[in-house]
Write a protein that holds these residues in place. Structure first.
Motif, short mmCIF file in Angstrom:
data_model
loop_
_atom_site.label_atom_id
_atom_site.label_comp_id
_atom_site.label_asym_id
_atom_site.label_seq_id
_atom_site.Cartn_x
_atom_site.Cartn_y
_atom_site.Cartn_z
N CYS A 60 0.84 -1.19 0.00
CA CYS A 60 0.00 0.00 0.00
C CYS A 60 0.88 1.25 0.00
O CYS A 60 1.81 1.35 0.81
CB CYS A 60 -0.89 0.00 1.24
SG CYS A 60 -1.90 1.50 1.41
N SER A 74 1.15 -1.69 4.08
CA SER A 74 0.63 -3.03 4.33
C SER A 74 0.50 -3.78 3.01
O SER A 74 0.48 -3.18 1.94
CB SER A 74 -0.76 -2.96 4.97
OG SER A 74 -0.69 -2.37 6.24
N CYS A 108 -6.13 -2.19 -0.10
CA CYS A 108 -5.57 -2.29 1.24
C CYS A 108 -6.74 -2.40 2.22
O CYS A 108 -7.55 -1.47 2.31
CB CYS A 108 -4.71 -1.07 1.56
SG CYS A 108 -4.05 -1.10 3.24
N MET A 131 -1.35 -5.52 0.04
CA MET A 131 -2.65 -5.27 -0.60
C MET A 131 -3.15 -6.57 -1.21
O MET A 131 -2.36 -7.42 -1.62
CB MET A 131 -2.51 -4.19 -1.68
CG MET A 131 -2.06 -2.86 -1.12
SD MET A 131 -1.93 -1.59 -2.39
CE MET A 131 -3.62 -1.05 -2.49
#
Length: 73
Positions: free
Chosen positions: A3, A8, A59, A10
């Motif tokens: 992301c 984070s 995300c 995705m």
């Protein structure tokens, strides 16, 4: 894919439309007569009898969606 906002992982998926093409409009552009997106870019493919769709990543943590406007699967 990571992301761009929170870094984070995705999840891969697709953005689906119903009846009409999915379109992107820049924030400063307005709808023509309040109805038509004349200054827009079609996103994805599958127009006509197929369902409009575009590849993408989402995300789950922050809700960001990244799409490829030229590809569909």
């Amino acid at each position: 894919m990571k992301c761009p906002k929170c870094n984070s992982d995705m999840r891969r998926g697709k953005l689906l439309g119903d009846r009409y093409a999915i379109k992107w409009m820049n924030e400063e552009d307005k709808l023509f007569l309040g109805l038509w997106a004349t200054r827009s870019v079609k996103v994805g493919s599958g127009m006509g009898f197929g369902r409009p769709r575009a590849n993408g990543y989402r995300c789950e943590r922050c809700g960001i969606i990244v799409i490829d406007e030229r590809q569909a699967y």
